[in-house]
Design a protein around this motif. Structure first.
Motif, PDB file in Angstrom:
ATOM      1  N   ILE A 118       3.445  -0.570  -1.347  1.00  0.00           N
ATOM      2  CA  ILE A 118       2.490  -0.726  -0.238  1.00  0.00           C
ATOM      3  C   ILE A 118       3.218  -0.595   1.098  1.00  0.00           C
ATOM      4  O   ILE A 118       2.757   0.111   2.007  1.00  0.00           O
ATOM      5  CB  ILE A 118       1.756  -2.074  -0.336  1.00  0.00           C
ATOM      6  CG1 ILE A 118       0.826  -2.074  -1.561  1.00  0.00           C
ATOM      7  CG2 ILE A 118       0.968  -2.367   0.943  1.00  0.00           C
ATOM      8  CD1 ILE A 118       0.286  -3.446  -1.929  1.00  0.00           C
ATOM      9  N   CYS A 119       4.356  -1.261   1.230  1.00  0.00           N
ATOM     10  CA  CYS A 119       5.118  -1.205   2.488  1.00  0.00           C
ATOM     11  C   CYS A 119       5.627   0.205   2.775  1.00  0.00           C
ATOM     12  O   CYS A 119       5.600   0.650   3.933  1.00  0.00           O
ATOM     13  CB  CYS A 119       6.269  -2.205   2.446  1.00  0.00           C
ATOM     14  SG  CYS A 119       5.713  -3.923   2.495  1.00  0.00           S
ATOM     15  N   LEU A 120       6.068   0.911   1.749  1.00  0.00           N
ATOM     16  CA  LEU A 120       6.527   2.290   1.953  1.00  0.00           C
ATOM     17  C   LEU A 120       5.360   3.186   2.360  1.00  0.00           C
ATOM     18  O   LEU A 120       5.519   4.070   3.213  1.00  0.00           O
ATOM     19  CB  LEU A 120       7.207   2.826   0.697  1.00  0.00           C
ATOM     20  CG  LEU A 120       8.594   2.244   0.412  1.00  0.00           C
ATOM     21  CD1 LEU A 120       9.073   2.644  -0.976  1.00  0.00           C
ATOM     22  CD2 LEU A 120       9.591   2.666   1.487  1.00  0.00           C
ATOM     23  N   ALA A 121       4.189   2.965   1.789  1.00  0.00           N
ATOM     24  CA  ALA A 121       3.007   3.739   2.184  1.00  0.00           C
ATOM     25  C   ALA A 121       2.689   3.496   3.659  1.00  0.00           C
ATOM     26  O   ALA A 121       2.400   4.440   4.410  1.00  0.00           O
ATOM     27  CB  ALA A 121       1.815   3.382   1.303  1.00  0.00           C
ATOM     28  N   LEU A 122       2.767   2.248   4.088  1.00  0.00           N
ATOM     29  CA  LEU A 122       2.508   1.920   5.495  1.00  0.00           C
ATOM     30  C   LEU A 122       3.576   2.520   6.409  1.00  0.00           C
ATOM     31  O   LEU A 122       3.267   2.997   7.509  1.00  0.00           O
ATOM     32  CB  LEU A 122       2.429   0.406   5.682  1.00  0.00           C
ATOM     33  CG  LEU A 122       1.217  -0.264   5.028  1.00  0.00           C
ATOM     34  CD1 LEU A 122       1.331  -1.780   5.117  1.00  0.00           C
ATOM     35  CD2 LEU A 122      -0.079   0.230   5.644  1.00  0.00           C
ATOM     36  N   LEU A 123       4.817   2.521   5.956  1.00  0.00           N
ATOM     37  CA  LEU A 123       5.895   3.138   6.727  1.00  0.00           C
ATOM     38  C   LEU A 123       5.622   4.628   6.910  1.00  0.00           C
ATOM     39  O   LEU A 123       5.859   5.188   7.986  1.00  0.00           O
ATOM     40  CB  LEU A 123       7.242   2.911   6.029  1.00  0.00           C
ATOM     41  CG  LEU A 123       8.486   3.382   6.754  1.00  0.00           C
ATOM     42  CD1 LEU A 123       8.676   2.612   8.065  1.00  0.00           C
ATOM     43  CD2 LEU A 123       9.707   3.205   5.863  1.00  0.00           C
ATOM     44  N   MET A 124       5.077   5.264   5.890  1.00  0.00           N
ATOM     45  CA  MET A 124       4.766   6.690   5.977  1.00  0.00           C
ATOM     46  C   MET A 124       3.577   6.963   6.899  1.00  0.00           C
ATOM     47  O   MET A 124       3.472   8.045   7.475  1.00  0.00           O
ATOM     48  CB  MET A 124       4.522   7.281   4.586  1.00  0.00           C
ATOM     49  CG  MET A 124       5.784   7.387   3.743  1.00  0.00           C
ATOM     50  SD  MET A 124       7.072   8.427   4.498  1.00  0.00           S
ATOM     51  CE  MET A 124       8.127   7.215   5.294  1.00  0.00           C
TER      52      MET A 124
END
Length: 128
Positions: free
Chosen positions: A83-89
């Motif tokens: 989830i955090c990596l998706a938000l970072l993207m």
């Protein structure tokens, strides 16, 4: 039936292979990107100069990418890491389009892969 008396869903092996393929692929991409940023790769230094937010942002983003990659390998953290990596993207996509005026295709694909991984995470439906 398996020896434990539980039935396996049809296609669960294919789903497991797909899950691990996406998971390991994301680990490799984000670990490499994070290490390049933290290691001071000349391309990354120039990219963050072009963004104009300073090299501190490069260290922050690199650290988040590396932490996310490691988090994907830890079962209790993996869904949150995805989830955090998706938000970072999402942030990377906005930066590519609004600031750098470049293609956002890679960041969109990585963000969707991370979000999809979080969405279909095994064992998350009503269980903990």
């Amino acid at each position: 039936m398996t020896t434990t008396g539980t039935r396996r869903r049809p296609g669960s092996t294919i789903g497991t292979v797909a899950h691990w393929t996406v998971r390991i692929g994301l680990v490799a991409v984000f670990a490499a990107a994070g290490l390049a940023k933290l290691g001071g790769d000349a391309t990354m230094v120039e990219l963050f100069d072009d963004i104009g937010a300073g090299q501190g942002l490069r260290f922050l983003v690199g650290s988040l990418e590396l932490a996310g990659a490691v988090g994907l390998l830890v079962p209790r953290l993996a869904r949150t890491a995805a989830i955090c990596l998706a938000l970072l993207m999402v942030g990377a996509t906005v930066t590519n389009v609004a600031v750098l005026h470049t293609s956002a295709l890679l960041t969109v694909v990585l963000g969707l892969a991370a979000a999809g991984l979080a969405w279909v995470w095994p064992g998350q439906r009503g269980q903990r």
